[in-house]
Motif scaffolding. Sequence first.
Motif, PDB file in Angstrom:
ATOM      1  N   MET A 343       7.058  33.187  28.819  1.00  0.00           N
ATOM      2  CA  MET A 343       6.762  31.776  29.007  1.00  0.00           C
ATOM      3  C   MET A 343       5.466  31.605  29.779  1.00  0.00           C
ATOM      4  SD  MET A 343      10.459  30.203  30.059  1.00  0.00           S
ATOM      5  CE  MET A 343      11.658  29.739  28.819  1.00  0.00           C
ATOM      6  N   SER A 344       4.673  30.656  29.349  1.00  0.00           N
ATOM      7  CA  SER A 344       3.446  30.299  30.056  1.00  0.00           C
ATOM      8  C   SER A 344       3.404  28.781  30.178  1.00  0.00           C
ATOM      9  CB  SER A 344       2.219  30.806  29.293  1.00  0.00           C
ATOM     10  OG  SER A 344       1.024  30.373  29.916  1.00  0.00           O
ATOM     11  N   SER A 345       3.137  28.279  31.371  1.00  0.00           N
ATOM     12  CA  SER A 345       3.183  26.835  31.564  1.00  0.00           C
ATOM     13  C   SER A 345       2.057  26.365  32.470  1.00  0.00           C
ATOM     14  CB  SER A 345       4.527  26.413  32.155  1.00  0.00           C
ATOM     15  OG  SER A 345       4.712  26.981  33.439  1.00  0.00           O
ATOM     16  N   TYR A 346       1.772  25.084  32.360  1.00  0.00           N
ATOM     17  CA  TYR A 346       0.874  24.418  33.294  1.00  0.00           C
ATOM     18  C   TYR A 346       1.524  23.121  33.729  1.00  0.00           C
ATOM     19  CZ  TYR A 346      -0.403  21.085  29.643  1.00  0.00           C
ATOM     20  OH  TYR A 346      -0.335  20.111  28.678  1.00  0.00           O
ATOM     21  N   GLU A 347       1.235  22.705  34.956  1.00  0.00           N
ATOM     22  CA  GLU A 347       1.747  21.455  35.504  1.00  0.00           C
ATOM     23  C   GLU A 347       0.604  20.748  36.213  1.00  0.00           C
ATOM     24  OE1 GLU A 347       4.882  22.620  38.222  1.00  0.00           O
ATOM     25  OE2 GLU A 347       5.200  24.407  37.003  1.00  0.00           O
ATOM     26  N   VAL A 348       0.403  19.497  35.899  1.00  0.00           N
ATOM     27  CA  VAL A 348      -0.592  18.690  36.599  1.00  0.00           C
ATOM     28  C   VAL A 348       0.156  17.820  37.603  1.00  0.00           C
ATOM     29  CG1 VAL A 348      -2.454  17.005  36.368  1.00  0.00           C
ATOM     30  CG2 VAL A 348      -2.014  18.649  34.516  1.00  0.00           C
ATOM     31  N   ARG A 352       0.765  15.506  33.365  1.00  0.00           N
ATOM     32  CA  ARG A 352       1.538  16.152  32.316  1.00  0.00           C
ATOM     33  C   ARG A 352       1.927  17.573  32.694  1.00  0.00           C
ATOM     34  NH1 ARG A 352      -2.545  13.252  30.407  1.00  0.00           N
ATOM     35  NH2 ARG A 352      -2.232  11.719  28.744  1.00  0.00           N
ATOM     36  N   ALA A 353       2.827  18.118  31.879  1.00  0.00           N
ATOM     37  CA  ALA A 353       3.222  19.517  32.011  1.00  0.00           C
ATOM     38  C   ALA A 353       3.678  20.014  30.654  1.00  0.00           C
ATOM     39  CB  ALA A 353       4.344  19.671  33.042  1.00  0.00           C
ATOM     40  N   GLY A 354       3.359  21.252  30.336  1.00  0.00           N
ATOM     41  CA  GLY A 354       3.748  21.829  29.055  1.00  0.00           C
ATOM     42  C   GLY A 354       4.000  23.312  29.191  1.00  0.00           C
ATOM     43  N   MET A 355       4.759  23.852  28.254  1.00  0.00           N
ATOM     44  CA  MET A 355       5.116  25.272  28.292  1.00  0.00           C
ATOM     45  C   MET A 355       5.021  25.871  26.900  1.00  0.00           C
ATOM     46  SD  MET A 355       8.809  27.010  29.274  1.00  0.00           S
ATOM     47  CE  MET A 355       8.587  26.852  31.059  1.00  0.00           C
ATOM     48  N   THR A 360       9.508  37.354  20.622  1.00  0.00           N
ATOM     49  CA  THR A 360       9.110  38.398  19.687  1.00  0.00           C
ATOM     50  C   THR A 360      10.277  39.344  19.429  1.00  0.00           C
ATOM     51  OG1 THR A 360       8.249  39.785  21.489  1.00  0.00           O
ATOM     52  CG2 THR A 360       6.692  38.328  20.367  1.00  0.00           C
ATOM     53  N   THR A 361      10.200  40.031  18.300  1.00  0.00           N
ATOM     54  CA  THR A 361      11.219  41.006  17.926  1.00  0.00           C
ATOM     55  C   THR A 361      10.572  42.378  17.775  1.00  0.00           C
ATOM     56  OG1 THR A 361      10.939  40.784  15.531  1.00  0.00           O
ATOM     57  CG2 THR A 361      12.373  39.173  16.630  1.00  0.00           C
ATOM     58  N   ASN A 362      11.406  43.392  17.698  1.00  0.00           N
ATOM     59  CA  ASN A 362      10.887  44.755  17.586  1.00  0.00           C
ATOM     60  C   ASN A 362      10.422  45.107  16.182  1.00  0.00           C
ATOM     61  OD1 ASN A 362      11.186  45.907  20.311  1.00  0.00           O
ATOM     62  ND2 ASN A 362      13.352  45.440  20.005  1.00  0.00           N
ATOM     63  N   ASP A 363      10.678  44.242  15.207  1.00  0.00           N
ATOM     64  CA  ASP A 363      10.116  44.468  13.871  1.00  0.00           C
ATOM     65  C   ASP A 363       8.962  43.498  13.599  1.00  0.00           C
ATOM     66  OD1 ASP A 363      11.660  42.212  13.706  1.00  0.00           O
ATOM     67  OD2 ASP A 363      12.521  42.693  11.734  1.00  0.00           O
ATOM     68  N   LYS A 364       8.306  43.051  14.679  1.00  0.00           N
ATOM     69  CA  LYS A 364       7.074  42.271  14.597  1.00  0.00           C
ATOM     70  C   LYS A 364       7.263  40.887  13.993  1.00  0.00           C
ATOM     71  CE  LYS A 364       4.517  45.562  16.336  1.00  0.00           C
ATOM     72  NZ  LYS A 364       3.925  45.421  17.693  1.00  0.00           N
ATOM     73  N   GLU A 365       8.344  40.224  14.355  1.00  0.00           N
ATOM     74  CA  GLU A 365       8.509  38.812  14.071  1.00  0.00           C
ATOM     75  C   GLU A 365       8.192  38.037  15.341  1.00  0.00           C
ATOM     76  OE1 GLU A 365       9.313  37.143  11.292  1.00  0.00           O
ATOM     77  OE2 GLU A 365       9.547  38.931  10.038  1.00  0.00           O
ATOM     78  N   MET A 366       7.704  36.805  15.195  1.00  0.00           N
ATOM     79  CA  MET A 366       7.433  35.983  16.365  1.00  0.00           C
ATOM     80  C   MET A 366       7.833  34.540  16.093  1.00  0.00           C
ATOM     81  SD  MET A 366       3.406  34.944  16.453  1.00  0.00           S
ATOM     82  CE  MET A 366       3.860  33.376  17.194  1.00  0.00           C
ATOM     83  N   ILE A 367       8.252  33.883  17.172  1.00  0.00           N
ATOM     84  CA  ILE A 367       8.510  32.440  17.148  1.00  0.00           C
ATOM     85  C   ILE A 367       7.722  31.839  18.307  1.00  0.00           C
ATOM     86  CG2 ILE A 367      10.241  30.628  17.361  1.00  0.00           C
ATOM     87  CD1 ILE A 367      12.306  32.652  16.331  1.00  0.00           C
ATOM     88  N   GLY A 368       6.780  30.965  18.000  1.00  0.00           N
ATOM     89  CA  GLY A 368       5.955  30.325  19.019  1.00  0.00           C
ATOM     90  C   GLY A 368       6.326  28.862  19.164  1.00  0.00           C
ATOM     91  N   LEU A 369       6.661  28.451  20.371  1.00  0.00           N
ATOM     92  CA  LEU A 369       7.084  27.076  20.631  1.00  0.00           C
ATOM     93  C   LEU A 369       6.211  26.441  21.702  1.00  0.00           C
ATOM     94  CD1 LEU A 369      10.956  27.665  20.775  1.00  0.00           C
ATOM     95  CD2 LEU A 369       9.599  26.930  18.800  1.00  0.00           C
ATOM     96  N   SER A 370       5.766  25.223  21.446  1.00  0.00           N
ATOM     97  CA  SER A 370       5.040  24.431  22.435  1.00  0.00           C
ATOM     98  C   SER A 370       5.981  23.339  22.920  1.00  0.00           C
ATOM     99  CB  SER A 370       3.772  23.825  21.824  1.00  0.00           C
ATOM    100  OG  SER A 370       3.065  23.082  22.792  1.00  0.00           O
ATOM    101  N   ILE A 371       6.388  23.443  24.181  1.00  0.00           N
ATOM    102  CA  ILE A 371       7.466  22.623  24.718  1.00  0.00           C
ATOM    103  C   ILE A 371       6.911  21.609  25.710  1.00  0.00           C
ATOM    104  CG2 ILE A 371       9.679  22.667  25.945  1.00  0.00           C
ATOM    105  CD1 ILE A 371       9.790  25.703  25.183  1.00  0.00           C
ATOM    106  N   PRO A 372       7.092  20.315  25.470  1.00  0.00           N
ATOM    107  CA  PRO A 372       6.722  19.334  26.492  1.00  0.00           C
ATOM    108  C   PRO A 372       7.751  19.383  27.607  1.00  0.00           C
ATOM    109  CG  PRO A 372       7.796  18.223  24.659  1.00  0.00           C
ATOM    110  CD  PRO A 372       7.696  19.683  24.271  1.00  0.00           C
ATOM    111  N   LEU A 373       7.322  19.628  28.831  1.00  0.00           N
ATOM    112  CA  LEU A 373       8.256  19.709  29.954  1.00  0.00           C
ATOM    113  C   LEU A 373       8.582  18.294  30.416  1.00  0.00           C
ATOM    114  CD1 LEU A 373       6.765  22.749  31.891  1.00  0.00           C
ATOM    115  CD2 LEU A 373       8.863  22.684  30.513  1.00  0.00           C
TER     116      LEU A 373
END
Length: 469
Positions: A343-348, A352-355, A360-373
């Motif tokens: 997880m990587s996040s910023y907070e002002v 605003r704030a977002g994360m 990731t998986t061991n067979d090189k799959e990824m799921i990327g989510l941009s989450i409004p905090l």
Amino acid sequence: MKIGTNKALMISVSLLLTLSSCGKSKDLKTDGATSPAPTAEPATKDKTPAQTAEKTPEPPKPTVQVPSPASTGPGNVTGTPEIFREGPFSGQQTNQQPGQVGNRNNLIPTTPESSMNENEVLPPLPASPFQNQGGQTNVINPPLNVVSETEGRAYQVDFTNQIAVKTGGQSKELFYTSAGRDGLMEEFKGYNTKVAKEQQVINQNLAKAVVTAKLTRQTSNGEVAITMSFDEGGTVKIYKVKAASEGDLMRLSLNRAATTGEMEFQGGFLKCLDLDGGCENAYAKMKFSGGYTRLIFRNSLSDMHFQYQENVRGNSGFDMFMNYITNSANSVSTSQTFDSLQMSSYEVVNGRAGMGALLTTNDKEMIGLSIPLVVSSQNSEVNAPVAKLNDLALNYDLSSQASSYSQRLSKQISNVNLTFNNGLGQLKLKLTLGTAPSAASIWLVASRVQKPTMSLQDVRTFESKVKNF
């Protein structure tokens, strides 16, 4: 077990994903418990039952139930948020051409009372305003800490009646939150009350203008930089500041070649907070056109706890995702297991704030989510759409995986919603797989690993020694 009739069940599986200084090692655990799901469309009442275990139990083999059809379809369709343009931010002078700012007085309010309106709304987070600048990576140094057996376990999180830690910023009916358990947000919010009323308004106006912020480091030369986007009269402008070591802080200077806005940068610093010498947790104070803003950056691994519907049939995406969950929980010798959740996040402060969440998986799959905090009110409940992004490195302090990882697993997810967020780096996501009438849900509870950082008293001592700018 069954709870009443016409109720779906969901099985609970906790996964502990760790990295150590010697490299990666996986300790994949389950609490072996089952917990009742809400109805198939839980809205904001989908809660994780409190667990009673005092420590992480040994990993029993989870029981996976025979699937049955889901009763409802997905919720709101995930969309890529667009920048909501409401005109100039409060207090900005409007006697200029669109997109023109830079007047030193452009943050000074004409009527301080009206500018202090607590109900003023902020635009939602955009999906990806930054250009891919290349050669950047996260600032993990030394490696991220492992999760403690006694703190931060995802299966132990109980969102019931938790009061979320808020930044002070608001977007329509939603309130932005913090993402850590160190008390920094409340500390810095208090700092703004110590200055004159007009300066408070100027600072708040500047905070509201910050749309996104990203802390990165160039791999080629080790340069640390902060890239920010500002809403300047309805036009998004980019500012990039470089950090150079100076004593016990890093002094910031404007990179004019990478800046498109016209506000005057008047100084700033970046302070790394990790006691082990790393910079996964840091904060910055900057001055633009007479206004001060503070931002908090966090990068960490996260512990995971999955809950999923029982008795789902005819949903290949659900089956695929469940394969990774059960393989990971049972420590099956296969690459179709989860590797890590970062997880990587910023907070002002007062903004605003977002994360960004990278699974990731061991067979090189990824799921990327941009989450409004965000949260809906005082407590941690919320129902906010989450965006799937192919490359989180454009917005967050996360390594780019888009070119080397597959999106096959991610494509099975038709919708993601944030359902709980306590402002402490612990949140719950509802993943909808497939479409009606065979849609099914998996819930992911994530609890970020909190590294040892400077105490609030140490931060206050440091702040007392920083020269005014």
